[in-house]
Design a protein around this motif. Structure first.
Motif, short mmCIF file in Angstrom:
data_model
loop_
_atom_site.label_atom_id
_atom_site.label_comp_id
_atom_site.label_asym_id
_atom_site.label_seq_id
_atom_site.Cartn_x
_atom_site.Cartn_y
_atom_site.Cartn_z
N UNK A 81 0.83 -1.19 0.00
CA UNK A 81 0.00 0.00 0.00
C UNK A 81 0.87 1.25 0.00
N UNK A 82 0.26 2.38 -0.31
CA UNK A 82 1.02 3.62 -0.37
C UNK A 82 2.16 3.55 -1.37
N UNK A 83 1.93 2.84 -2.49
CA UNK A 83 2.98 2.60 -3.48
C UNK A 83 2.81 3.58 -4.64
N UNK A 84 3.77 4.49 -4.80
CA UNK A 84 3.73 5.51 -5.85
C UNK A 84 4.90 5.25 -6.79
N UNK A 85 4.63 4.55 -7.89
CA UNK A 85 5.70 4.16 -8.81
C UNK A 85 6.45 5.39 -9.31
N UNK A 86 7.78 5.38 -9.13
CA UNK A 86 8.59 6.54 -9.49
C UNK A 86 9.70 6.19 -10.49
N UNK A 87 10.35 5.03 -10.28
CA UNK A 87 11.50 4.66 -11.11
C UNK A 87 11.45 3.17 -11.42
N UNK A 88 11.83 2.82 -12.65
CA UNK A 88 11.93 1.42 -13.06
C UNK A 88 13.33 1.20 -13.65
N UNK A 89 14.01 0.18 -13.16
CA UNK A 89 15.33 -0.17 -13.69
C UNK A 89 15.36 -1.66 -13.97
N UNK A 90 16.29 -2.09 -14.82
CA UNK A 90 16.41 -3.50 -15.14
C UNK A 90 17.87 -3.90 -15.28
N UNK A 91 18.16 -5.16 -14.89
CA UNK A 91 19.51 -5.69 -15.09
C UNK A 91 19.55 -6.62 -16.29
N UNK A 92 18.48 -6.59 -17.09
CA UNK A 92 18.39 -7.46 -18.25
C UNK A 92 17.61 -8.72 -18.00
N UNK A 93 17.43 -9.07 -16.73
CA UNK A 93 16.65 -10.26 -16.38
C UNK A 93 15.43 -9.88 -15.54
N UNK A 94 15.66 -9.13 -14.48
CA UNK A 94 14.58 -8.72 -13.61
C UNK A 94 14.42 -7.20 -13.63
N UNK A 95 13.28 -6.77 -13.12
CA UNK A 95 12.96 -5.35 -13.11
C UNK A 95 12.79 -4.90 -11.65
N UNK A 96 13.41 -3.81 -11.30
CA UNK A 96 13.26 -3.23 -9.97
C UNK A 96 12.38 -1.98 -10.09
N UNK A 97 11.33 -1.95 -9.29
CA UNK A 97 10.38 -0.84 -9.30
C UNK A 97 10.49 -0.12 -7.96
N UNK A 98 10.72 1.18 -8.03
CA UNK A 98 10.89 1.98 -6.82
C UNK A 98 9.71 2.92 -6.66
N UNK A 99 9.11 2.89 -5.48
CA UNK A 99 8.05 3.81 -5.13
C UNK A 99 8.63 4.96 -4.32
N UNK A 100 8.17 6.17 -4.62
CA UNK A 100 8.53 7.33 -3.80
C UNK A 100 7.25 8.09 -3.52
N UNK A 101 6.80 8.05 -2.27
CA UNK A 101 5.53 8.70 -1.93
C UNK A 101 5.73 10.21 -1.79
#
Length: 475
Positions: A291-311
């Motif tokens: 909850x309280x997840x505000x998608x701000x940044x998406x990065x990838x290492x070519x296999x997986x994706x990291x999604x960062x929330x910044x409220x």
């Protein structure tokens, strides 16, 4: 909806030609344009309903569909059942036109899949309308012949100019834009703009066929679903049926009560059961809720994706996944009409007159009052955006609402202002809303996504809605 299901047989499609206007044209349509066709953009349910009303009134028209089949956007979610039964999914004029050719309507209480909607209704309707329905015809721009948006002198007396992607240009007396919003989904970024890096990764949009054609993409993969509406819930419950498939669900709100719905107290028992099932998956840990997840940044290492929330306070959350489904809604694209004079609400992107009637902060789909040509009119006489596109970003649209819109608009174009302004709707009091989770289907079938359904035991109470009165509650 006025008219009912079993009116007189439709006038043959072959009849055409301008009608004599017997009432004034308050929206300024010039009589000399009457020999030109009305161009309908989009061959989905509402666009083809508009064509059926035009055919019934003996008016020339052409339907332009960008896809290679009628209902092309519907086909993208053909594996999913709609939330309203057939009785609310068939336009009255379309029904009359089809029945005149010997067509038999499906079971009125059955909830069709998108594919069934096409096969049993839209395709036969398009066949009945004949070669005036053109597929593979993408509209890229609409203007007035010899007039850009600034030029006023003589504007109302010249035809619309409709340009296709191949360069062909058509002239029209009026334009009914039923192109929808499916091709313009909202972005993943929580502030309405793309998240940083969003364009560098593959993001699947609402309602992938998790248990069918897209199964390989998700089975055994950690999937992030972003969004709090019915599309997100449908996808989450489908993913939960895949073994060894971790699921994370991210929403901006502080809790998921709105998505869960009324549970056992819900006026639609099956819908309540769906929310209850989703809650159970979260509480058991099968689905991890952020909850309280505000998608701000998406990065990838070519296999997986990291999604960062910044409220809004700057606090961050991070999740690393294999796949992302963005079920964050849709927005209208008015760019093809940028040379027309549009009066758009600055918040929703609907007409200003319609916005307070559909505002999701005040309305659910069952409480949207009846509306028609007057509320859909722009300063550009003869141009109307209808269907889900007319609602802008409001998620409160129902097919039955769109059918009443086009009935009114076509009546206005024919000069029948008494019919155009006699707007009324008959909607389920409890909704069957796109923003809710109605899963009313016989248990032997369930949703086409593979989610077993429940049987709706009680009939849906109906609430008549006219321009002078409010509607019922959507749940």
């Amino acid at each position: 909806m006025s008219g009912g299901c079993c009116g007189p047989a439709a006038a043959p499609v072959e009849q055409s030609g301008p009608r004599v206007r017997t009432t004034p044209q308050p929206h300024g349509l010039a009589p000399e344009l009457g020999d030109l066709p009305v161009v309908v953009i989009g061959a989905g349910p509402v666009g083809l309903a508009a064509a059926a009303h035009l055919a019934e009134r003996g008016m020339e028209f052409v339907v332009l569909e960008a896809g290679e089949q009628v209902g092309a956007s519907v086909a993208q979610w053909g594996h999913v059942r709609v939330f309203s039964p057939w009785k609310f999914d068939i336009d009255a004029a379309a029904r009359r036109l089809l029945e005149a050719a010997g067509w038999t309507a499906p079971d009125p209480d059955w909830l069709p899949t998108g594919a069934e909607l096409i096969d049993a209704y839209l395709a036969p309707l398009a066949e009945r309308l004949g070669d005036r329905v053109r597929t593979g015809a993408k509209v890229t721009a609409i203007s007035r012949l010899g007039h850009d948006r600034v030029r006023t002198d003589g504007r109302e007396g010249v035809p619309f100019l409709v340009r296709l992607d191949g360069g062909e240009e058509l002239r029209a007396r009026a334009v009914i834009d039923a192109s929808g919003t499916y091709r313009t989904p909202n972005v993943l970024g929580a502030s309405g703009i793309p998240a940083h890096g969003e364009d560098t990764v593959f993001v699947d949009h609402a309602l992938p066929d998790v248990l069918g054609a897209d199964r390989e993409r998700y089975a055994g993969k950690h999937t992030l679903v972003v969004g709090a509406g019915h599309s997100a819930a449908t996808t989450l419950l489908a993913l939960a049926q895949l073994e060894d498939t971790p699921i994370t669900w991210a929403i901006r709100a502080g809790g998921a009560a709105r998505t869960y719905g009324g549970g056992a107290a819900d006026a639609l028992p099956a819908r309540g059961a769906l929310g209850t099932r989703l809650r159970a998956h979260v509480e058991s840990g099968r689905i991890t809720l952020l909850t309280g997840f505000f998608t701000h940044t998406v990065t990838t290492d070519g296999r997986q994706v990291t999604v960062i929330s910044r409220d809004p306070s700057g606090a961050e959350q991070t999740v690393t996944v294999d796949a992302i489904v963005s079920a964050t809604g849709y927005r209208p694209d008015h760019s093809i009409a940028s040379e027309l004079r549009l009066d758009l609400d600055p918040i929703l992107g609907s007409t200003r007159a319609l916005a307070p009637l559909i505002d999701p902060n005040a309305h659910s789909c069952g409480t949207v009052p009846a509306h028609g040509a007057d509320e859909l009119a722009h300063p550009e006489p003869g141009y109307y955006a209808v269907g889900v596109k007319s609602y802008g970003r409001a998620p409160t649209f129902l097919m039955a609402t769109g059918y009443e819109q086009v009935r009114s608009v076509v009546a206005a174009l024919a000069g029948d202002w008494e019919a155009a302004r006699d707007v009324r709707l008959e909607l389920p009091e409890t909704g069957v809303c796109s923003s809710n989770l109605a899963e009313a289907q016989e248990q032997r079938v369930g949703l086409a996504t593979g989610i077993s359904g429940g049987l709706l035991l009680a009939p849906l109470p109906l609430a008549g809605v006219s321009a002078a009165e409010g509607g019922g509650c959507c749940g």
